[in-house]
Design a protein around this motif. Structure first.
Motif, PDB file in Angstrom:
ATOM      1  N   THR A 109      22.236  17.699   4.006  1.00  0.00           N
ATOM      2  CA  THR A 109      22.991  17.497   5.401  1.00  0.00           C
ATOM      3  C   THR A 109      22.039  16.716   6.230  1.00  0.00           C
ATOM      4  O   THR A 109      20.602  17.039   6.293  1.00  0.00           O
ATOM      5  N   VAL A 110      22.447  15.680   6.685  1.00  0.00           N
ATOM      6  CA  VAL A 110      21.733  14.873   7.819  1.00  0.00           C
ATOM      7  C   VAL A 110      21.953  15.756   9.028  1.00  0.00           C
ATOM      8  O   VAL A 110      22.834  15.939   9.751  1.00  0.00           O
ATOM      9  N   THR A 111      20.751  15.750   9.823  1.00  0.00           N
ATOM     10  CA  THR A 111      20.572  16.436  11.275  1.00  0.00           C
ATOM     11  C   THR A 111      20.169  15.553  12.311  1.00  0.00           C
ATOM     12  O   THR A 111      20.540  15.985  13.303  1.00  0.00           O
ATOM     13  N   GLN A 112      19.478  14.306  11.873  1.00  0.00           N
ATOM     14  CA  GLN A 112      19.102  13.377  12.941  1.00  0.00           C
ATOM     15  C   GLN A 112      18.978  12.008  12.390  1.00  0.00           C
ATOM     16  O   GLN A 112      18.607  11.910  11.089  1.00  0.00           O
ATOM     17  N   VAL A 113      19.822  10.756  13.047  1.00  0.00           N
ATOM     18  CA  VAL A 113      19.428   9.522  12.800  1.00  0.00           C
ATOM     19  C   VAL A 113      18.709   8.843  13.688  1.00  0.00           C
ATOM     20  O   VAL A 113      18.876   9.068  15.110  1.00  0.00           O
ATOM     21  N   TYR A 168      17.413  -3.307  11.003  1.00  0.00           N
ATOM     22  CA  TYR A 168      16.859  -2.322  11.543  1.00  0.00           C
ATOM     23  C   TYR A 168      16.369  -1.195  10.197  1.00  0.00           C
ATOM     24  O   TYR A 168      16.871  -1.369   9.119  1.00  0.00           O
ATOM     25  N   ASP A 169      15.437  -0.543  10.526  1.00  0.00           N
ATOM     26  CA  ASP A 169      15.089   0.653   9.348  1.00  0.00           C
ATOM     27  C   ASP A 169      15.634   1.933  10.091  1.00  0.00           C
ATOM     28  O   ASP A 169      15.826   2.161  11.375  1.00  0.00           O
ATOM     29  N   VAL A 170      16.255   2.689   9.257  1.00  0.00           N
ATOM     30  CA  VAL A 170      17.026   3.941   9.517  1.00  0.00           C
ATOM     31  C   VAL A 170      16.052   4.919   9.220  1.00  0.00           C
ATOM     32  O   VAL A 170      15.920   5.100   7.763  1.00  0.00           O
ATOM     33  N   VAL A 193      13.001   7.205   5.245  1.00  0.00           N
ATOM     34  CA  VAL A 193      13.347   5.746   5.722  1.00  0.00           C
ATOM     35  C   VAL A 193      14.180   4.862   4.912  1.00  0.00           C
ATOM     36  O   VAL A 193      13.550   4.684   4.018  1.00  0.00           O
ATOM     37  N   TRP A 194      15.329   4.563   5.450  1.00  0.00           N
ATOM     38  CA  TRP A 194      15.837   3.563   4.809  1.00  0.00           C
ATOM     39  C   TRP A 194      15.345   2.026   5.491  1.00  0.00           C
ATOM     40  O   TRP A 194      15.468   2.089   6.608  1.00  0.00           O
ATOM     41  N   ASN A 239      14.810   6.107  -5.274  1.00  0.00           N
ATOM     42  CA  ASN A 239      14.216   5.453  -4.120  1.00  0.00           C
ATOM     43  C   ASN A 239      15.421   5.140  -3.128  1.00  0.00           C
ATOM     44  O   ASN A 239      16.782   4.970  -3.410  1.00  0.00           O
ATOM     45  N   PRO A 240      15.291   5.196  -1.797  1.00  0.00           N
ATOM     46  CA  PRO A 240      16.170   5.247  -0.968  1.00  0.00           C
ATOM     47  C   PRO A 240      17.140   3.759  -0.996  1.00  0.00           C
ATOM     48  O   PRO A 240      16.156   2.953  -1.012  1.00  0.00           O
TER      49      PRO A 240
END
Length: 123
Positions: free
Chosen positions: A36-40, A82-84, A95-96, A115-116
């Motif tokens: 679960t992602v909580t912050q982008v 952009y990097d995310v 980091v992607w 790997n992302p």
């Protein structure tokens, strides 16, 4: 006539000195990370100048695995790449790199061989 030249010259200086303004921008993030992602957060590629996505007050930005989320951010006029950085419920971050937000409105964030990777949908 001289006054018009001075006004024109002053206006030119103001325009040159004005900083590049950011644009409102967004893309759809598909979470296929298994967590679960909580912050982008986004950063112009390679700069590590992280800025959190814009969210409306009181709206949760939690993105469960398998779900989509529209990411709103201020795009620099200087770059499309952009990097995310995603922060997960377990407080880990990954980091992607290299998302071209100008050409891709949909991006799936996942892993390949540990790997992302970002898989984009050009439609």
């Amino acid at each position: 006539m001289m006054r018009a030249k001075l006004v024109g010259a002053s206006l030119a200086l103001v325009l040159i000195a004005a900083p590049a303004m950011a644009e409102d921008w967004d893309f759809v993030l598909t979470n296929d990370t298994g967590k679960t992602v909580t912050q982008v957060e986004l950063s112009p590629a390679g700069t590590a100048k992280w800025a959190a996505q814009r969210t409306d007050e009181g709206v949760s930005s939690e993105v469960k695995n398998g779900n989509d989320w529209t990411v709103h951010f201020d795009k620099s006029k200087d770059t499309c790449d952009y990097d995310v950085r995603l922060t997960f419920a377990d407080k880990s971050t990954v980091v992607w790199t290299g998302l071209n937000v100008c050409d891709n409105a949909f991006a799936e964030f996942s892993y390949r061989n540990g790997n992302p990777v970002i898989v984009v949908d050009d439609d």
